[in-house]
Design a protein around this motif. Structure first.
Motif, PDB file in Angstrom:
ATOM      1  N   HIS A  25     -10.346  -8.327  -7.393  1.00  0.00           N
ATOM      2  CA  HIS A  25      -9.820  -7.414  -8.829  1.00  0.00           C
ATOM      3  C   HIS A  25     -10.921  -7.613  -9.913  1.00  0.00           C
ATOM      4  CE1 HIS A  25      -7.121  -5.850 -11.444  1.00  0.00           C
ATOM      5  NE2 HIS A  25      -5.997  -6.691 -11.437  1.00  0.00           N
ATOM      6  N   LYS A  72       0.907  -1.344  -0.030  1.00  0.00           N
ATOM      7  CA  LYS A  72       0.072  -0.023   0.064  1.00  0.00           C
ATOM      8  C   LYS A  72       0.973   1.105  -0.116  1.00  0.00           C
ATOM      9  CE  LYS A  72      -4.310  -1.596   2.227  1.00  0.00           C
ATOM     10  NZ  LYS A  72      -5.170  -1.238   3.211  1.00  0.00           N
ATOM     11  N   HIS A 132     -11.544   1.145  -3.566  1.00  0.00           N
ATOM     12  CA  HIS A 132     -10.578   1.078  -4.724  1.00  0.00           C
ATOM     13  C   HIS A 132      -9.151   1.545  -3.740  1.00  0.00           C
ATOM     14  CE1 HIS A 132      -7.667   1.903  -7.977  1.00  0.00           C
ATOM     15  NE2 HIS A 132      -8.868   1.225  -8.725  1.00  0.00           N
ATOM     16  N   ARG A 133      -7.948   0.595  -4.086  1.00  0.00           N
ATOM     17  CA  ARG A 133      -6.786   0.878  -3.627  1.00  0.00           C
ATOM     18  C   ARG A 133      -6.287   2.274  -3.601  1.00  0.00           C
ATOM     19  NH1 ARG A 133      -2.966  -2.375  -1.793  1.00  0.00           N
ATOM     20  NH2 ARG A 133      -4.577  -3.364  -0.656  1.00  0.00           N
ATOM     21  N   GLY A 184     -18.034  -3.899  -6.246  1.00  0.00           N
ATOM     22  CA  GLY A 184     -17.992  -2.639  -7.140  1.00  0.00           C
ATOM     23  C   GLY A 184     -17.641  -1.436  -6.565  1.00  0.00           C
ATOM     24  N   PHE A 185     -17.304  -1.481  -5.128  1.00  0.00           N
ATOM     25  CA  PHE A 185     -16.969  -0.112  -4.369  1.00  0.00           C
ATOM     26  C   PHE A 185     -15.734  -0.355  -4.002  1.00  0.00           C
ATOM     27  CE2 PHE A 185     -21.074   2.429  -4.522  1.00  0.00           C
ATOM     28  CZ  PHE A 185     -22.033   1.474  -4.833  1.00  0.00           C
ATOM     29  N   ARG A 237     -13.747   5.919 -14.524  1.00  0.00           N
ATOM     30  CA  ARG A 237     -14.390   5.107 -15.615  1.00  0.00           C
ATOM     31  C   ARG A 237     -15.939   4.890 -15.406  1.00  0.00           C
ATOM     32  NH1 ARG A 237      -9.832   0.795 -14.320  1.00  0.00           N
ATOM     33  NH2 ARG A 237     -10.471   1.482 -12.234  1.00  0.00           N
ATOM     34  N   ARG A 256     -17.905  -6.773   2.418  1.00  0.00           N
ATOM     35  CA  ARG A 256     -17.642  -5.721   1.362  1.00  0.00           C
ATOM     36  C   ARG A 256     -18.876  -5.708   0.204  1.00  0.00           C
ATOM     37  NH1 ARG A 256     -11.737  -4.986   1.231  1.00  0.00           N
ATOM     38  NH2 ARG A 256     -11.488  -4.985   3.648  1.00  0.00           N
ATOM     39  N   ILE A 257     -19.328  -4.488  -0.100  1.00  0.00           N
ATOM     40  CA  ILE A 257     -20.033  -4.395  -1.464  1.00  0.00           C
ATOM     41  C   ILE A 257     -19.374  -4.275  -2.570  1.00  0.00           C
ATOM     42  CG2 ILE A 257     -21.870  -2.901  -2.041  1.00  0.00           C
ATOM     43  CD1 ILE A 257     -22.565  -3.885   0.559  1.00  0.00           C
ATOM     44  N   HIS A 286      -4.504   0.377 -16.205  1.00  0.00           N
ATOM     45  CA  HIS A 286      -4.847   0.887 -14.845  1.00  0.00           C
ATOM     46  C   HIS A 286      -3.518   0.983 -14.066  1.00  0.00           C
ATOM     47  CE1 HIS A 286      -7.377   2.804 -11.628  1.00  0.00           C
ATOM     48  NE2 HIS A 286      -7.866   3.569 -12.653  1.00  0.00           N
ATOM     49  N   ASN A 309      -2.117  -2.190 -10.974  1.00  0.00           N
ATOM     50  CA  ASN A 309      -3.075  -2.947 -10.343  1.00  0.00           C
ATOM     51  C   ASN A 309      -2.596  -4.400 -10.184  1.00  0.00           C
ATOM     52  OD1 ASN A 309      -3.690  -4.681 -13.099  1.00  0.00           O
ATOM     53  ND2 ASN A 309      -3.743  -2.373 -13.667  1.00  0.00           N
ATOM     54  N   ASN A 341     -16.551   1.722  -8.585  1.00  0.00           N
ATOM     55  CA  ASN A 341     -15.552   1.739  -9.131  1.00  0.00           C
ATOM     56  C   ASN A 341     -15.767   1.104 -10.613  1.00  0.00           C
ATOM     57  OD1 ASN A 341     -15.426  -1.197  -8.952  1.00  0.00           O
ATOM     58  ND2 ASN A 341     -14.607  -1.271  -7.142  1.00  0.00           N
ATOM     59  N   ARG A 376      -7.848  -5.387 -20.783  1.00  0.00           N
ATOM     60  CA  ARG A 376      -6.543  -5.238 -20.118  1.00  0.00           C
ATOM     61  C   ARG A 376      -5.359  -5.857 -20.714  1.00  0.00           C
ATOM     62  NH1 ARG A 376      -6.350  -3.263 -14.789  1.00  0.00           N
ATOM     63  NH2 ARG A 376      -7.749  -2.081 -15.888  1.00  0.00           N
TER      64      ARG A 376
HETATM   65  C1  SDX Z   1     -10.592  -3.181  -9.966  1.00  0.00           C
HETATM   66  O1  SDX Z   1      -6.083  -1.366  -8.771  1.00  0.00           O
HETATM   67  C2  SDX Z   1      -6.712  -1.135  -9.494  1.00  0.00           C
HETATM   68  O2  SDX Z   1      -6.398  -0.370 -10.318  1.00  0.00           O
HETATM   69  C3  SDX Z   1      -7.684  -2.120  -9.690  1.00  0.00           C
HETATM   70  C4  SDX Z   1      -8.755  -1.752 -10.941  1.00  0.00           C
HETATM   71  C5  SDX Z   1      -8.064  -1.930 -12.378  1.00  0.00           C
HETATM   72  O3  SDX Z   1      -8.665  -1.165 -13.206  1.00  0.00           O
HETATM   73  O4  SDX Z   1      -7.353  -2.926 -12.393  1.00  0.00           O
HETATM   74  O5  SDX Z   1      -9.334  -0.494 -10.826  1.00  0.00           O
HETATM   75  C6  SDX Z   1      -9.805  -2.827 -11.133  1.00  0.00           C
HETATM   76  O6  SDX Z   1     -10.113  -4.405  -9.550  1.00  0.00           O
HETATM   77  C7  SDX Z   1     -11.585  -2.284  -9.117  1.00  0.00           C
HETATM   78  C8  SDX Z   1     -11.636  -2.975  -7.824  1.00  0.00           C
HETATM   79  C9  SDX Z   1     -12.859  -4.272  -7.871  1.00  0.00           C
HETATM   80  N1  SDX Z   1     -13.107  -4.843  -6.580  1.00  0.00           N
HETATM   81  C10 SDX Z   1     -14.138  -4.940  -5.868  1.00  0.00           C
HETATM   82  O7  SDX Z   1     -14.859  -3.990  -6.230  1.00  0.00           O
HETATM   83  C11 SDX Z   1     -14.102  -5.629  -4.652  1.00  0.00           C
HETATM   84  C12 SDX Z   1     -14.754  -4.768  -3.540  1.00  0.00           C
HETATM   85  N2  SDX Z   1     -13.536  -3.657  -3.259  1.00  0.00           N
HETATM   86  C13 SDX Z   1     -12.856  -3.962  -2.040  1.00  0.00           C
HETATM   87  O8  SDX Z   1     -12.718  -5.415  -1.650  1.00  0.00           O
HETATM   88  C14 SDX Z   1     -11.778  -3.047  -1.609  1.00  0.00           C
HETATM   89  O9  SDX Z   1     -12.230  -1.816  -1.765  1.00  0.00           O
HETATM   90  C15 SDX Z   1     -10.447  -3.165  -2.590  1.00  0.00           C
HETATM   91  C16 SDX Z   1      -9.836  -4.393  -2.751  1.00  0.00           C
HETATM   92  C17 SDX Z   1     -10.745  -2.855  -4.129  1.00  0.00           C
HETATM   93  C18 SDX Z   1      -9.442  -2.188  -2.183  1.00  0.00           C
HETATM   94  O10 SDX Z   1      -9.237  -2.744  -0.792  1.00  0.00           O
HETATM   95  P1  SDX Z   1      -7.829  -1.856  -0.066  1.00  0.00           P
HETATM   96  O11 SDX Z   1      -7.183  -0.868  -0.616  1.00  0.00           O
HETATM   97  O12 SDX Z   1      -6.991  -3.178   0.486  1.00  0.00           O
HETATM   98  O13 SDX Z   1      -8.573  -1.189   1.404  1.00  0.00           O
HETATM   99  P2  SDX Z   1      -9.149  -2.025   2.482  1.00  0.00           P
HETATM  100  O14 SDX Z   1      -9.475  -3.452   2.230  1.00  0.00           O
HETATM  101  O15 SDX Z   1      -7.825  -1.982   3.528  1.00  0.00           O
HETATM  102  O16 SDX Z   1     -10.251  -1.297   3.116  1.00  0.00           O
HETATM  103  C19 SDX Z   1     -10.109  -0.147   3.530  1.00  0.00           C
HETATM  104  C20 SDX Z   1     -11.344   0.335   4.573  1.00  0.00           C
HETATM  105  C21 SDX Z   1     -11.949  -1.008   5.444  1.00  0.00           C
HETATM  106  O17 SDX Z   1     -12.554  -0.671   6.366  1.00  0.00           O
HETATM  107  P3  SDX Z   1     -11.838  -0.643   7.979  1.00  0.00           P
HETATM  108  O18 SDX Z   1     -11.432  -1.912   8.005  1.00  0.00           O
HETATM  109  O19 SDX Z   1     -10.688   0.392   7.816  1.00  0.00           O
HETATM  110  O20 SDX Z   1     -12.938   0.062   9.017  1.00  0.00           O
HETATM  111  O21 SDX Z   1     -12.638   0.559   3.531  1.00  0.00           O
HETATM  112  C22 SDX Z   1     -13.590  -0.668   3.568  1.00  0.00           C
HETATM  113  C23 SDX Z   1     -13.021  -1.887   4.388  1.00  0.00           C
HETATM  114  O22 SDX Z   1     -13.499  -2.548   5.430  1.00  0.00           O
HETATM  115  N3  SDX Z   1     -13.968  -1.072   2.351  1.00  0.00           N
HETATM  116  C24 SDX Z   1     -15.221  -1.277   2.119  1.00  0.00           C
HETATM  117  C25 SDX Z   1     -15.049  -1.645   0.481  1.00  0.00           C
HETATM  118  N4  SDX Z   1     -13.853  -1.448   0.176  1.00  0.00           N
HETATM  119  C26 SDX Z   1     -13.065  -1.054   1.379  1.00  0.00           C
HETATM  120  N5  SDX Z   1     -16.201  -1.530   3.002  1.00  0.00           N
HETATM  121  C27 SDX Z   1     -17.375  -1.991   2.342  1.00  0.00           C
HETATM  122  N6  SDX Z   1     -17.521  -2.282   0.738  1.00  0.00           N
HETATM  123  C28 SDX Z   1     -16.236  -2.029  -0.008  1.00  0.00           C
HETATM  124  N7  SDX Z   1     -16.255  -2.330  -1.164  1.00  0.00           N
END
Ligand code: SDX
Length: 376
Positions: free
Chosen positions: A221, A11, A260-261, A257-258, A269, A254-255, A186, A189, A311, A338
């Motif tokens: 991902h 990170k 992003h790192r 589609g929401f 997008r 987790r929900i 992107h 990733n 996202n 990709r």
């Molecule tokens: C893509 O990297 C890229 O560029 C990827 C991408 C590309 O084009 O290649 O953009 C495409 O992969 C988009 C992401 C698709 N994935 C999802 O939609 C899966 C759901 N998203 C998450 O799992 C999450 O948001 C990630 C994996 C995408 C990012 O997670 P991080 O950066 O590791 O953040 P984290 O897991 O440390 O979360 C930080 C906080 C946490 O809360 P706390 O524990 O601090 O209280 O945010 C919360 C998480 O619980 N959180 C969410 C959430 N995503 C993060 N809570 C609810 N729903 C979510 N989706």
């Protein structure tokens, strides 16, 4: 000695420089080789963006036509690979895609040549062949004969043609074209980083792309689009969205589609995907799925204060649904876009390479005395 605090998940760690893609996390800006994604989404197409990412500039008309011809010339897949797809046609589409690319690497006439020219040639061939692999798999697993690529059709239109056996409408082709363009690149990733790690060992481009496909499959991902589609069906209607989100978040789930790192605001997008999903859902007359997604997005608004926004994956499942693409192939659609970024990252890594080999901090036991097995 200062305590070691590893950057888990790398990170915030900057591992190299790149000229492929700029992501401005705070402002929600995405730029491919200097061009803003909104300009490219509005004015360009997949082939032109692929050329831009591979050759560092927008093509002149002649260059563009030659590049499109090179893609057309390389869309077919050798019979032996079609036979392999036939043999494993009941496997998940991403496993079939990964296996087919591996087989292509094993038999490529340039397989021993890792020069820049040969790597670019093999990379462009893969860009051309991936849609054929995915469409061929869909035909075979439905008991249908594969459809040969149609040289009269664009890259995106040809994919739908090979999958359906008849040409798509212009609007459908444009939808796929935009989807592939928005998924093309992107930065670092997880899947692109897997490509770079593999390329950094000087393994060949097919090996690097197999690594990228393997990494993309995960639901954190590339697999998110399918999970979003399952969620939309589970929620069932806009009225149930708020309760569903509230209960899921209360269970610390987790929900999909929401979040992003990198982005701390809306993924740029997503607006194009949302608009495309809206148009297709209105055209189909079935607005329920799209309105359910909108309601989920509304219910997630409070998490924007934590930097969690929609996202790229949230609306694309809705787009694929209206284009008749099977749900288990949604992640393959991500790979069809990709593949361009993966090839460009591999070339960038090869051209200025240092083996990627980070450290792990050991925090296990030390100085243990070995005891023979019968004395333990
Ligand atoms: C893509 O990297 C890229 O560029 C990827 C991408 C590309 O084009 O290649 O953009 C495409 O992969 C988009 C992401 C698709 N994935 C999802 O939609 C899966 C759901 N998203 C998450 O799992 C999450 O948001 C990630 C994996 C995408 C990012 O997670 P991080 O950066 O590791 O953040 P984290 O897991 O440390 O979360 C930080 C906080 C946490 O809360 P706390 O524990 O601090 O209280 O945010 C919360 C998480 O619980 N959180 C969410 C959430 N995503 C993060 N809570 C609810 N729903 C979510 N989706």
């Amino acid at each position: 000695m200062n305590p070691i605090t590893p950057a888990k998940g790398l990170k915030g760690v900057v591992v190299d420089t790149t000229k492929l893609c700029l992501i401005d996390a705070e402002r929600g800006v995405l730029v491919y080789r200097g061009y803003d994604i909104h300009d490219l989404a509005t004015h360009s197409n997949f082939e032109e963006v692929a050329y831009l990412l591979l050759y560092s500039k927008l093509p002149m008309r002649k260059e563009y036509e030659c590049f499109c011809e090179q893609l057309r010339q390389n869309r077919s897949v050798p019979d032996v690979v079609v036979e392999i797809i036939e043999r494993i046609k009941d496997a998940p589409p991403m496993d079939v895609l990964r296996t087919a690319v591996s087989a292509l690497g094993a038999i490529d006439p340039d397989s021993g040549d890792n020069s820049s020219e040969a790597t670019l040639r093999k990379g462009i061939k893969l860009i051309a062949q991936l849609p054929t692999i995915v469409a061929t798999h869909e035909r075979l697993r439905r008991g249908l004969k594969p459809v040969e690529p149609n040289p009269k059709l664009s890259h995106a239109a040809n994919f739908l043609y090979m999958m359906r056996g008849k040409p798509p409408t212009e609007e459908e082709a444009k939808a796929i074209d935009l989807d592939l363009l928005l998924h093309a690149e992107h930065s670092s990733n997880a899947s692109a980083f897997a490509v770079r790690v593999t390329a950094s060992t000087l393994a060949d481009i097919h090996a690097a792309i197999v690594a990228g496909i393997a990494a993309l499959k995960g639901p954190l991902h590339g697999g998110a689009a399918e999970a979003v589609a399952d969620m939309a069906l589970e929620v069932g209607s806009p009225e149930r969205a708020y309760e569903y989100v509230r209960e899921k978040l209360a269970r610390k789930e987790r929900i999909m589609g929401f979040g992003h790192r990198v982005y701390r605001t809306e993924d740029p997008r997503a607006r194009h995907m949302r608009e495309l999903a809206k148009v297709l859902s209105e055209k189909s007359g079935d607005k329920r799925i799209f309105e359910t997604l909108l309601a989920i997005e509304e219910a997630m608004k409070p998490l924007q204060s934590k930097g969690i926004y929609v996202n790229v994956d949230f609306y694309c499942g809705c787009i694929y649904y209206f284009l008749g693409i099977p749900k288990d192939m949604y992640v393959c659609m991500f790979a069809l876009g990709r593949i361009v970024g993966w090839v460009a990252h591999a070339l960038e890594q090869y051209n200025d390479n240092v083996l990627i080999r980070p450290l792990l901090h050991y925090d296990g036991p030390t100085n243990l005395r070995y005891i023979p097995m019968d004395e333990r």
